[in-house]
Design an enzyme around this catalytic site. Structure first.
Site, short mmCIF file in Angstrom:
data_model
loop_
_atom_site.label_atom_id
_atom_site.label_comp_id
_atom_site.label_asym_id
_atom_site.label_seq_id
_atom_site.Cartn_x
_atom_site.Cartn_y
_atom_site.Cartn_z
N GLU A 1 -8.12 -7.82 -4.48
CA GLU A 1 -7.16 -7.66 -5.57
C GLU A 1 -7.59 -6.53 -6.51
O GLU A 1 -8.69 -6.55 -7.08
CB GLU A 1 -7.04 -8.97 -6.35
CG GLU A 1 -6.28 -8.88 -7.66
CD GLU A 1 -4.80 -8.63 -7.46
OE1 GLU A 1 -4.27 -7.67 -8.08
OE2 GLU A 1 -4.16 -9.39 -6.70
N SER B 1 0.79 -6.42 -5.59
CA SER B 1 0.13 -7.12 -4.48
C SER B 1 1.06 -7.29 -3.29
O SER B 1 0.68 -7.05 -2.14
CB SER B 1 -0.37 -8.49 -4.95
OG SER B 1 -1.36 -8.35 -5.94
N HIS C 1 -7.66 -10.09 -10.86
CA HIS C 1 -6.33 -9.97 -11.45
C HIS C 1 -6.42 -10.33 -12.93
O HIS C 1 -7.30 -11.10 -13.34
CB HIS C 1 -5.37 -10.93 -10.74
CG HIS C 1 -3.91 -10.67 -11.01
ND1 HIS C 1 -3.34 -10.92 -12.24
CD2 HIS C 1 -2.93 -10.20 -10.23
CE1 HIS C 1 -2.06 -10.61 -12.19
NE2 HIS C 1 -1.78 -10.16 -10.98
N ASP D 1 -5.43 -4.33 -2.20
CA ASP D 1 -3.97 -4.47 -2.16
C ASP D 1 -3.29 -3.36 -2.94
O ASP D 1 -2.19 -2.94 -2.61
CB ASP D 1 -3.55 -5.84 -2.67
CG ASP D 1 -3.93 -6.08 -4.13
OD1 ASP D 1 -4.84 -5.39 -4.64
OD2 ASP D 1 -3.33 -6.98 -4.76
N HIS D 2 -3.94 -2.85 -3.97
CA HIS D 2 -3.44 -1.72 -4.76
C HIS D 2 -4.55 -1.27 -5.68
O HIS D 2 -5.60 -1.92 -5.79
CB HIS D 2 -2.18 -2.08 -5.55
CG HIS D 2 -2.33 -3.28 -6.45
ND1 HIS D 2 -2.96 -3.22 -7.68
CD2 HIS D 2 -1.95 -4.57 -6.29
CE1 HIS D 2 -2.95 -4.42 -8.25
NE2 HIS D 2 -2.35 -5.27 -7.43
#
Length: 621
Positions: free
Chosen positions: A277, A317, A432, A486-487
């Site tokens: 994440e 995500s 996150h 994911d990013h």
């Protein structure tokens, strides 16, 4: 015995029964498909479907419940008659949607949503779509459902009893208000953190029809309206033939691509795919980011295979997961994952590997219902999903669910007796927002950047502990581990929403199945998340034709982009990155936001063509 103050819960129950009747009608109408389900699956369509049924029922109950609050203060208000008329109108609309869905599902293969609205300006096409429908049968079903709904209403709710004479107005208002307040729970689909969505009713890993049967049609239609569905591509930069030719050139194999090196020792290793994440390259030392934040990833880069110039396809995500697992590019103002009927047609690593005997599983400490991820994963072929509810209550120690060290511990435990070969995917969550982690801060400060930096350090530490333990397991020697983000993230440095730095992420390959001569190799080619699936499948000797938006990062780059390329989307624009630099475009204004002095005019054209063609593909699905 009828009582006025039982009316509200009974009214909610009425709509639940109406929706259950609609589901039963759907199953009977498609009896040949229903016959493929076992009794347990049929029952579960009702059990799982009740969450969307409850949400739809709660929305329909709001106007009558608010009217009953007013009626508590004004006892002479003819609330019963008004509610009866309202229920008749809404019931007719619900029945119409239910019946229309019966035949449209047969033709389209997905439950009714906003798609018919596309035909309002094309009555001839609408008539053609309905031309083969058994109108007499559908009319009979429509009338039958209306009569059953009317009879149920009469039996359960009519007439609305008068307010007891000695019952105080304030007390009557308070009771009606309390019932209205309780609707918040079914409106959200429960008390969980994430409001209910279509993924919540998906339960079958092998029978899409069972998942479709659990969907509440009125809820699905209303939910899809804000999403809209464009009929024309708003990103028409070039003539179609030109755009198609340019994009094709980006995926033409180079003359020496057949000599792409193999980095795996075996043909069918286990595959462990770890998605991190928000891991931005700005905090990864071996990518030129801050030192000391990700010692695990930096160590893996020295002993495994690392890719230096990889970019996330999007900034969320759910977008990153689709890009990584399906090799599919993102969309600027929406995401294909919001459209389950579109994602059902996407390729997926779970399905590709499952076709050659891999047992697939997906691990996440949070709720997979978030952003329709669950429906996407099940449609993609994953056979086993582990999420928040599968962890012990005391282990759900994060705002989002179970922290990453708990996730990795569960994964390690399950892999002690793994099927062979396995394809296991783990998606972390501790980095996150709000960046709260169960570890003493490694870096000073309480700013958002400091908290984010510490959360990344925690996940990197948890990953390191997991990998050290995994190396002692018997399966490790025949396992390849793919680690990607994911990013990216705007922190540190508050990168602009369009800037390439925000999208650059790590990609590392390690594991016992990696050949010795691959250790410590650093790959400089420019690539995207959409290339990861193609690269992995090529190493396994499996077909990659379905993944038309990806290329093998270990093969020679195409002549149109000699050092590779990465395309990414943001709201509402795109970026195209190559070794020559980066260029970013605002789609609304049709103008360049930023352009490196070394970026070529051809690169700009390639970006426009890619944006146009990828969105065309999205519209066609």
């Amino acid at each position: 015995m009828r009582n006025r103050f039982y009316f509200q819960p009974k009214y909610f129950l009425y709509w639940l029964l109406v929706f259950a009747l609609g589901r039963a009608t759907f199953l009977l109408y498609h009896l040949s498909r229903t016959a493929e389900l076992d009794v347990s699956s049929i029952v579960r369509t009702f059990i799982y479907g009740v969450r969307l049924d409850g949400s739809a029922a709660a929305y329909l109950c709001l106007p009558p419940f608010l009217l009953l609050i007013a009626a508590g203060w004004f006892p002479r208000l003819r609330a019963g008659r008004i509610i009866g008329i309202y229920t008749g109108i809404i019931g007719t609309v619900v029945t119409l949607l239910t019946v229309a869905d019966l035949e449209l599902y047969r033709a389209w293969g997905f439950r009714l949503d906003n798609t018919p609205l596309q035909y309002l300006n094309s009555p001839a096409e609408m008539a053609a779509s309905a031309g083969s429908s058994p109108l007499s049968l559908l009319t009979l079903i429509f009338v039958g459902l209306l009569l059953l709904g009317y009879a149920l209403y009469r039996r359960l709710l009519s007439p609305l009893q008068a307010q007891p004479p000695l019952f105080g107005k304030l007390r009557a208002v308070a009771i009606a208000f309390l019932y209205s307040l309780l609707l918040i729970v079914p409106l959200r689909g429960g008390v969980q953190q994430i409001p209910v969505n279509q993924s919540d009713v998906y339960f079958s890993t092998t029978l899409p029809f069972a998942n479709h049967a659990a969907i509440n049609v009125p809820w699905n239609v209303v939910q899809s309206l804000p999403l809209g569905e464009l009929k024309q591509n708003p990103y028409q930069y070039l003539p179609d033939t030109t755009a198609r030719r340019l994009v094709t050139q980006l995926y033409l194999p180079a003359p020496d691509s057949a000599t792409a090196p193999r980095v795996l020792r075996t043909q069918r290793p286990n595959v462990l795919f770890i998605i991190l994440e928000s891991f931005t390259a700005k905090l990864v030392g071996h990518l030129g980011g801050e030192q000391g934040v990700t010692p695990t990833l930096d160590s893996l880069a020295r002993t495994g295979l690392s890719f230096r110039n990889i970019y996330a396809s999007g900034d969320r995500s759910q977008k990153g997961i689709v890009a990584l697992l399906s090799g599919y590019p993102n969309q600027p103002t929406t995401s294909i994952i919001k459209f389950p009927r579109k994602t059902e047609g996407l390729p997926n690593l779970a399905r590709s590997l499952g076709a050659v005997g891999y047992a697939s599983s997906f691990y996440y400490g949070g709720e997979l219902a978030f952003a329709n991820m669950k429906s996407y994963l099940l449609a993609g072929g994953y056979k086993r999903l582990i999420e928040r509810q599968d962890f012990r209550r005391r282990d759900q120690n994060s705002k989002w669910g179970a922290h990453d060290h708990v996730l990795f511990a569960r994964l390690l435990q399950d892999l002690r007796q793994p099927p062979a070969p396995f394809f296991a995917t783990a998606f972390t969550l501790s980095s996150h927002e709000p960046f709260e982690v169960p570890m003493q801060p490694r870096f000073r400060g309480t700013s958002e950047t400091a908290l984010f930096r510490n959360s990344v350090a925690y996940t990197d530490h948890a990953l390191g502990q997991f990998l050290r333990a995994a190396r002692q397991e018997a399966w490790w020697a025949n396992t390849v581990v793919v680690i990607a983000a994911d990013h990216g993230h705007h922190l540190p440095g508050n990168s602009g929403g369009h800037e390439p730095e925000k999208f650059r992420i790590p990609l590392v390959v390690t594991g016992g199945a990696l050949r010795a001569n691959a250790a410590g190799r650093s790959i400089a080619t420019y690539g995207s998340q959409t290339d990861v699936a193609s690269t992995l499948l090529a190493q396994l000797g499996l077909p990659t034709q379905e993944y038309r938006w990806g290329r093998n990062l270990l093969a020679a780059a195409p002549a149109a982009a000699p050092a590779g390329f990465a395309f990414y989307c943001f709201n509402d624009g795109f970026g195209m990155v190559q070794a020559t630099g980066a260029v970013t475009i605002d789609n609304d204004a049709r103008r360049i936001i930023e352009r490196d002095s070394t970026a070529t005019p051809q690169q700009l054209q390639l970006g426009k063509a890619y944006q146009q063609q990828s969105f065309d593909d999205f519209l066609r699905r």
